[in-house]
Write an enzyme that holds these catalytic residues in place. Structure first.
Site, PDB file in Angstrom:
ATOM      1  N   ASN A   9       0.798  -1.192  -0.052  1.00 58.92           N
ATOM      2  CA  ASN A   9      -0.100   0.081   0.131  1.00 58.92           C
ATOM      3  C   ASN A   9       0.908   1.119   0.241  1.00 58.92           C
ATOM      4  OD1 ASN A   9      -1.707   2.098   0.527  1.00 58.92           O
ATOM      5  ND2 ASN A   9      -2.149   1.497   2.581  1.00 58.92           N
ATOM      6  N   LYS A  11       0.244   4.224  -0.210  1.00 59.59           N
ATOM      7  CA  LYS A  11      -0.345   5.549   0.339  1.00 59.59           C
ATOM      8  C   LYS A  11      -0.188   6.681  -0.410  1.00 59.59           C
ATOM      9  CE  LYS A  11      -0.070   3.317   4.815  1.00 59.59           C
ATOM     10  NZ  LYS A  11       0.034   3.410   6.234  1.00 59.59           N
ATOM     11  N   HIS A  95      -9.572   1.250   4.860  1.00 60.62           N
ATOM     12  CA  HIS A  95      -8.289   1.224   5.595  1.00 60.62           C
ATOM     13  C   HIS A  95      -8.364   2.152   6.892  1.00 60.62           C
ATOM     14  CE1 HIS A  95      -4.079   2.507   6.454  1.00 60.62           C
ATOM     15  NE2 HIS A  95      -3.946   1.411   5.991  1.00 60.62           N
ATOM     16  N   GLU A  97      -7.057   4.567   7.847  1.00 59.97           N
ATOM     17  CA  GLU A  97      -6.745   6.291   7.415  1.00 59.97           C
ATOM     18  C   GLU A  97      -7.929   6.670   6.795  1.00 59.97           C
ATOM     19  OE1 GLU A  97      -2.965   5.577   5.566  1.00 59.97           O
ATOM     20  OE2 GLU A  97      -2.327   4.983   7.614  1.00 59.97           O
ATOM     21  N   GLU A 167      -5.651  -5.046  10.515  1.00 62.76           N
ATOM     22  CA  GLU A 167      -4.556  -3.693  10.856  1.00 62.76           C
ATOM     23  C   GLU A 167      -4.908  -3.216  12.040  1.00 62.76           C
ATOM     24  OE1 GLU A 167      -2.404  -3.039   6.766  1.00 62.76           O
ATOM     25  OE2 GLU A 167      -4.248  -1.681   7.060  1.00 62.76           O
ATOM     26  N   GLY A 173       2.391   2.233  10.934  1.00 55.48           N
ATOM     27  CA  GLY A 173       3.411   3.309  10.625  1.00 55.48           C
ATOM     28  C   GLY A 173       3.878   3.721  11.775  1.00 55.48           C
ATOM     29  N   SER A 212       3.357  -2.160  10.224  1.00 56.78           N
ATOM     30  CA  SER A 212       4.835  -2.230  10.496  1.00 56.78           C
ATOM     31  C   SER A 212       5.335  -3.435  10.181  1.00 56.78           C
ATOM     32  CB  SER A 212       5.201  -1.744  11.881  1.00 56.78           C
ATOM     33  OG  SER A 212       4.776  -0.441  12.346  1.00 56.78           O
TER      34      SER A 212
END
Ligand code: PGA
Length: 248
Positions: A9, A11, A95, A97, A167, A173, A212
């Site tokens: 991904n 991003k 996701h 985010e 996730e 991250g 991560s």
């Protein structure tokens, strides 16, 4: 029996030129890999670049988001039909985010998964708890809600029509990976819930871990019985790192 899937991904990173360089590196370093699926999800602006580089290779193209309508006055959005036309095989849906910054809800996740199915592509549906939710002991409740609402009224004719990515938000991250035991525990729970929804197909649905993932921790994760691959953010931006992850 479940074929591993390693998905990147990207991003909102890299210009077209930079994305091309990454893709060329991967196309050559991963060309011999045959026993697992590989997918890269670039920013929209680089889809055509990766499509060209990956043409005829073993790396599939994916998108990071979509709109559920087929077309319409939705400034700034892309439909499943357009993403299929752009060469995508997979589309990431829900996701964290998107949930956190762009108002994604269980309802929109559900509509988007249906839209991905409308064009016969594969959704990678993301679920996961925040740190606060984990600390308050509600991890399983949250995951259960995300799965049952996000997958409401969805029928599968084949198990490869769905990929789930677990996730944990606190691991994305941050450099903090869930321990392999923490991840496996949630993956088992997810598979049990999928069995409630899709009966025996659940045994064949791939559940990825994300948060991560690095060359150093992928092996331990993949040794877990219910971890079938990874959704990789930061580490997919460097060809050598993503190569090492794919070849774990
Ligand atoms: P990360 O991101 O690997 O950088 O933690 C994973 C993701 O957000 O899919």
């Amino acid at each position: 029996m479940r074929r591993p899937l390693l998905a990147g991904n990207m991003k909102m990173f890299k210009t077209q030129r930079e994305a091309e360089e990454l893709a060329e590196g991967l196309a050559s370093s991963l060309s011999g890999v045959k026993d697992r699926d590989i997918c890269m999800c670039p920013p929209y602006a680089s889809l055509h670049v990766l499509r060209e580089v990956f043409d005829g290779t073993n790396i599939a193209l994916g998108a990071q988001n979509l709109h559920w309508e087929k077309e319409g006055a939705f400034t700034g959005e892309l439909s499943a039909e357009m993403l299929k036309d752009a060469g995508c095989s997979y589309i990431i849906v829900g996701h964290s985010e998107r949930r956190q910054y762009f108002g994604e809800t269980e309802t929109t996740v559900n509509k988007k998964i249906k839209a991905v199915h409308r064009v016969h592509l594969k959704p990678i549906m993301c679920v996961g708890e925040t740190l606060q939710e984990r600390e308050s002991g509600s991890t399983f409740n949250i995951i259960e809600t995300q799965l049952t609402r996000g997958l409401a009224d969805i029928r599968l004719t084949s198990p490869d029509q769905l990929v789930v990515a677990y996730e944990p938000v606190w691991a994305i991250g941050t450099g903090k990976t869930a321990t392999t035991d923490q991840a496996q525990e949630v993956h088992v729970f997810i598979r049990k819930k999928l069995a409630g929804l899709f009966k025996n197909k659940a045994e064949e649905i791939r559940i990825l871990y994300g948060g991560s993932v690095k060359p150093e921790n992928i092996k331990g994760l993949m040794l877990q019985a219910d971890i079938d691959g990874a959704l990789v953010g930061g580490a997919c931006l460097k060809a050598d790192q993503f190569t090492a992850i794919v070849k774990y």
